[in-house]
Design a protein around this motif. Sequence first.
Motif, mmCIF file in Angstrom:
data_model
loop_
_atom_site.group_PDB
_atom_site.id
_atom_site.type_symbol
_atom_site.label_atom_id
_atom_site.label_comp_id
_atom_site.label_asym_id
_atom_site.label_seq_id
_atom_site.Cartn_x
_atom_site.Cartn_y
_atom_site.Cartn_z
ATOM 1 N N ARG A 1 -8.767 4.958 30.057
ATOM 2 C CA ARG A 1 -9.819 4.963 29.039
ATOM 3 C C ARG A 1 -9.162 4.807 27.684
ATOM 4 N N MET A 2 -9.648 3.860 26.887
ATOM 5 C CA MET A 2 -9.119 3.662 25.544
ATOM 6 C C MET A 2 -10.261 3.862 24.555
ATOM 7 N N HIS A 3 -9.939 4.332 23.358
ATOM 8 C CA HIS A 3 -10.961 4.718 22.399
ATOM 9 C C HIS A 3 -10.947 3.807 21.173
ATOM 10 N N GLU A 4 -12.125 3.528 20.672
ATOM 11 C CA GLU A 4 -12.282 2.707 19.479
ATOM 12 C C GLU A 4 -11.393 3.242 18.352
ATOM 13 N N GLY A 5 -10.655 2.354 17.700
ATOM 14 C CA GLY A 5 -9.770 2.745 16.609
ATOM 15 C C GLY A 5 -8.358 3.107 17.040
ATOM 16 N N GLN A 6 -8.146 3.290 18.349
ATOM 17 C CA GLN A 6 -6.825 3.637 18.875
ATOM 18 C C GLN A 6 -5.885 2.429 18.753
ATOM 19 N N MET A 7 -4.631 2.688 18.414
ATOM 20 C CA MET A 7 -3.640 1.620 18.339
ATOM 21 C C MET A 7 -3.051 1.392 19.727
ATOM 22 N N CYS A 8 -2.679 0.137 20.000
ATOM 23 C CA CYS A 8 -2.053 -0.180 21.278
ATOM 24 C C CYS A 8 -1.097 -1.349 21.078
ATOM 25 N N TRP A 9 -0.304 -1.612 22.108
ATOM 26 C CA TRP A 9 0.660 -2.699 22.064
ATOM 27 C C TRP A 9 0.528 -3.520 23.336
ATOM 28 N N LEU A 10 0.382 -4.820 23.158
ATOM 29 C CA LEU A 10 0.268 -5.763 24.262
ATOM 30 C C LEU A 10 1.573 -6.535 24.359
ATOM 31 N N THR A 11 2.137 -6.584 25.557
ATOM 32 C CA THR A 11 3.348 -7.368 25.774
ATOM 33 C C THR A 11 3.032 -8.470 26.774
ATOM 34 N N LEU A 12 3.138 -9.713 26.301
ATOM 35 C CA LEU A 12 2.949 -10.890 27.142
ATOM 36 C C LEU A 12 4.308 -11.400 27.582
ATOM 37 N N PRO A 13 4.387 -12.065 28.731
ATOM 38 C CA PRO A 13 5.682 -12.568 29.213
ATOM 39 C C PRO A 13 6.386 -13.432 28.159
ATOM 40 N N GLY A 14 7.637 -13.100 27.884
ATOM 41 C CA GLY A 14 8.444 -13.886 26.955
ATOM 42 C C GLY A 14 8.209 -13.602 25.481
ATOM 43 N N LEU A 15 7.337 -12.634 25.164
ATOM 44 C CA LEU A 15 7.056 -12.313 23.760
ATOM 45 C C LEU A 15 7.332 -10.843 23.486
#
Length: 115
Positions: free
Chosen positions: A56-70
Amino acid sequence: MPLSSDPYRTAAQEDRCGPRTRLTIPATLRASGGRAFQSVVHDLSISGFSAASINRMHEGQMCWLTLPGLESLQAEVVWWDNCIVGCAFSELLSPIVHDNILQRYSNIGAYRQVI
Protein backbone atom coordinates in the motif's frame (compact mmCIF):
# COMPACT_ATOMS: atom_id res chain seq x y z
CA MET A 1 -5.98 3.96 -13.72
CA PRO A 2 -8.17 3.96 -10.65
CA LEU A 3 -11.85 4.70 -10.89
CA SER A 4 -12.60 7.72 -8.78
CA SER A 5 -15.89 9.19 -7.63
CA ASP A 6 -14.22 12.62 -7.42
CA PRO A 7 -14.59 14.21 -10.88
CA TYR A 8 -11.83 16.78 -10.21
CA ARG A 9 -9.33 14.04 -9.33
CA THR A 10 -10.29 12.08 -12.44
CA ALA A 11 -9.89 15.17 -14.66
CA ALA A 12 -6.52 16.00 -13.07
CA GLN A 13 -5.24 12.52 -13.96
CA GLU A 14 -6.29 13.02 -17.58
CA ASP A 15 -4.55 16.41 -17.90
CA ARG A 16 -0.92 15.32 -18.25
CA CYS A 17 2.03 17.19 -19.65
CA GLY A 18 3.02 14.26 -21.88
CA PRO A 19 1.26 11.40 -23.57
CA ARG A 20 1.38 8.10 -21.71
CA THR A 21 2.45 4.94 -23.48
CA ARG A 22 1.18 1.57 -22.30
CA LEU A 23 3.97 -0.97 -22.02
CA THR A 24 5.39 -3.62 -19.72
CA ILE A 25 8.75 -2.99 -18.09
CA PRO A 26 10.19 -5.06 -15.24
CA ALA A 27 11.31 -2.65 -12.53
CA THR A 28 12.11 -2.21 -8.87
CA LEU A 29 10.07 0.17 -6.74
CA ARG A 30 10.95 1.40 -3.25
CA ALA A 31 8.80 3.62 -1.06
CA SER A 32 10.43 6.04 1.34
CA GLY A 33 11.36 4.12 4.48
CA GLY A 34 10.60 0.76 2.89
CA ARG A 35 12.37 -2.06 1.14
CA ALA A 36 12.60 -2.32 -2.62
CA PHE A 37 10.31 -4.82 -4.32
CA GLN A 38 9.88 -6.15 -7.83
CA SER A 39 7.27 -4.35 -9.91
CA VAL A 40 6.04 -3.92 -13.46
CA VAL A 41 5.57 -0.49 -15.06
CA HIS A 42 2.26 -0.37 -16.96
CA ASP A 43 2.54 3.06 -18.55
CA LEU A 44 5.13 5.78 -18.85
CA SER A 45 5.38 9.44 -19.81
CA ILE A 46 8.08 12.06 -19.31
CA SER A 47 6.19 13.18 -16.19
CA GLY A 48 5.30 9.89 -14.49
CA PHE A 49 4.24 6.27 -14.54
CA SER A 50 1.87 3.68 -13.16
CA ALA A 51 3.13 0.37 -11.83
CA ALA A 52 2.17 -2.70 -9.84
CA SER A 53 2.59 -2.18 -6.10
CA ILE A 54 2.19 -5.09 -3.72
CA ASN A 55 2.58 -2.67 -0.83
CA ARG A 56 0.00 0.00 0.00
CA MET A 57 1.40 3.39 -0.97
CA HIS A 58 0.03 6.74 0.17
CA GLU A 59 -0.58 9.97 -1.71
CA GLY A 60 2.37 12.34 -1.25
CA GLN A 61 4.79 9.54 -0.31
CA MET A 62 8.19 9.63 -2.02
CA CYS A 63 9.41 6.57 -3.91
CA TRP A 64 12.17 5.48 -6.26
CA LEU A 65 11.68 3.58 -9.50
CA THR A 66 14.59 1.65 -10.97
CA LEU A 67 14.29 0.59 -14.61
CA PRO A 68 16.77 -1.82 -16.22
CA GLY A 69 19.98 -0.01 -17.14
CA LEU A 70 19.02 3.28 -15.44
CA GLU A 71 19.68 4.88 -12.08
CA SER A 72 16.79 5.21 -9.64
CA LEU A 73 14.24 7.87 -10.51
CA GLN A 74 12.61 9.78 -7.64
CA ALA A 75 8.84 10.21 -7.80
CA GLU A 76 5.87 11.15 -5.65
CA VAL A 77 2.81 8.94 -5.24
CA VAL A 78 -0.27 10.57 -6.74
CA TRP A 79 -2.70 7.68 -6.28
CA TRP A 80 -2.87 4.02 -5.27
CA ASP A 81 -5.75 1.73 -6.20
CA ASN A 82 -6.05 -2.04 -5.99
CA CYS A 83 -2.28 -2.74 -6.11
CA ILE A 84 -1.55 -0.17 -8.85
CA VAL A 85 0.29 3.05 -8.01
CA GLY A 86 0.43 6.23 -10.08
CA CYS A 87 3.45 8.49 -9.55
CA ALA A 88 4.80 11.80 -10.82
CA PHE A 89 8.55 12.04 -11.37
CA SER A 90 10.32 14.67 -9.24
CA GLU A 91 12.14 15.76 -12.40
CA LEU A 92 10.81 15.21 -15.91
CA LEU A 93 12.47 12.42 -17.83
CA SER A 94 14.70 13.59 -20.62
CA PRO A 95 12.85 13.09 -23.94
CA ILE A 96 15.91 11.17 -25.18
CA VAL A 97 15.81 8.78 -22.21
CA HIS A 98 12.02 8.48 -22.54
CA ASP A 99 12.21 7.64 -26.25
CA ASN A 100 15.03 5.16 -25.63
CA ILE A 101 12.89 3.33 -23.03
CA LEU A 102 9.92 3.27 -25.41
CA GLN A 103 12.08 1.93 -28.19
CA ARG A 104 13.28 -0.91 -25.96
CA TYR A 105 9.91 -1.88 -24.46
CA SER A 106 7.13 -1.04 -26.92
CA ASN A 107 6.19 -1.81 -30.49
CA ILE A 108 5.08 1.72 -31.30
CA GLY A 109 6.64 3.40 -34.34
CA ALA A 110 6.05 7.05 -33.42
CA TYR A 111 6.98 7.95 -29.86
CA ARG A 112 5.97 11.56 -29.51
CA GLN A 113 3.22 13.56 -31.12
CA VAL A 114 4.24 16.82 -32.74
CA ILE A 115 1.67 19.54 -32.19
